[in-house]
Design an enzyme around this catalytic site. Structure first.
Site, PDB file in Angstrom:
ATOM      1  N   GLU A 114       4.745  25.433  45.985  1.00 37.93           N
ATOM      2  CA  GLU A 114       5.623  24.421  45.406  1.00 37.93           C
ATOM      3  C   GLU A 114       5.451  24.217  43.913  1.00 37.93           C
ATOM      4  O   GLU A 114       6.396  23.843  43.231  1.00 37.93           O
ATOM      5  CB  GLU A 114       5.413  23.076  46.102  1.00 37.93           C
ATOM      6  CG  GLU A 114       5.993  23.050  47.491  1.00 37.93           C
ATOM      7  CD  GLU A 114       5.872  21.680  48.122  1.00 37.93           C
ATOM      8  OE1 GLU A 114       6.364  20.709  47.516  1.00 37.93           O
ATOM      9  OE2 GLU A 114       5.289  21.591  49.206  1.00 37.93           O
ATOM     10  N   TYR A 115       4.257  24.411  43.426  1.00 33.96           N
ATOM     11  CA  TYR A 115       3.986  24.046  42.041  1.00 33.96           C
ATOM     12  C   TYR A 115       3.344  25.192  41.259  1.00 33.96           C
ATOM     13  O   TYR A 115       2.190  25.089  40.834  1.00 33.96           O
ATOM     14  CB  TYR A 115       3.086  22.813  41.985  1.00 33.96           C
ATOM     15  CG  TYR A 115       3.638  21.651  42.770  1.00 33.96           C
ATOM     16  CD1 TYR A 115       4.710  20.910  42.270  1.00 33.96           C
ATOM     17  CD2 TYR A 115       3.107  21.307  44.001  1.00 33.96           C
ATOM     18  CE1 TYR A 115       5.233  19.844  42.988  1.00 33.96           C
ATOM     19  CE2 TYR A 115       3.624  20.246  44.727  1.00 33.96           C
ATOM     20  CZ  TYR A 115       4.684  19.520  44.210  1.00 33.96           C
ATOM     21  OH  TYR A 115       5.188  18.480  44.920  1.00 33.96           O
TER      22      TYR A 115
END
Length: 166
Positions: A114-115
């Site tokens: 996600e990051y």
């Protein structure tokens, strides 16, 4: 189940004796015992998870339209940065994903990174992660082909994903 034979254990102890010397041999023997115990525990866990995975796959028998995907990653799952940064590692990852999809008849792959560029999950990161993540998505799409699903967990922020090229 892992079955480390007596000859293998003796060989490791003999090598350890030559490398560390006789005074440290008991430490090496204890270390080997801990490693064998850890490996046996890991094998048990894999067998348990394999059983669960087979049950999930069996759902397709009664629900033929069900889409089952393999999700890779998650909070704290590391080494995405290193894998995505290296073309050979990316290609190997993509080919392994394809092998799993084909072996188990999966609908596709879900990436849970996600990051990219963030180390907040206790994982490594690089300022180049956004660019490399997009390269990974492109490589994975090329390997999976247009008919398989490719999904991802992501923040809506362009800080982590270049939505123009993803």
């Amino acid at each position: 189940m892992l079955n480390l034979g007596m000859m293998e254990i003796l060989l490791v102890l003999a090598v350890a004796f030559l490398v560390v010397g006789p005074k440290d041999l008991p430490k090496v023997a204890r270390w080997i015992a801990r490693q064998v115990k850890s490996i046996k525990k890991l094998v048990r866990e894999i067998k348990k998870e394999t059983g669960r995975f087979k049950k999930i796959l069996a759902l397709k028998e009664t629900h033929p339209d069900l889409k089952i995907m393999l999700s890779v990653g998650g909070w704290g799952a590391g080494n995405f940065s290193e894998m995505a940064a290296d073309e050979t590692h990316r290609k190997n990852f993509c080919n392994n994903c394809l092998a799993a999809v084909e072996k188990y008849g999966l609908a596709g792959i879900d990436l849970d990174w996600e990051y990219p560029t963030s180390s907040s999950g206790g994982i490594s990161s690089s300022p180049n992660d956004t660019k490399n993540f997009n390269l990974l998505l492109q490589d994975l799409r090329a390997v999976l082909g247009p008919d398989r699903l490719l999904t991802m967990a992501s923040s809506s922020s362009a800080k982590y994903i270049d939505w123009k090229t993803a």
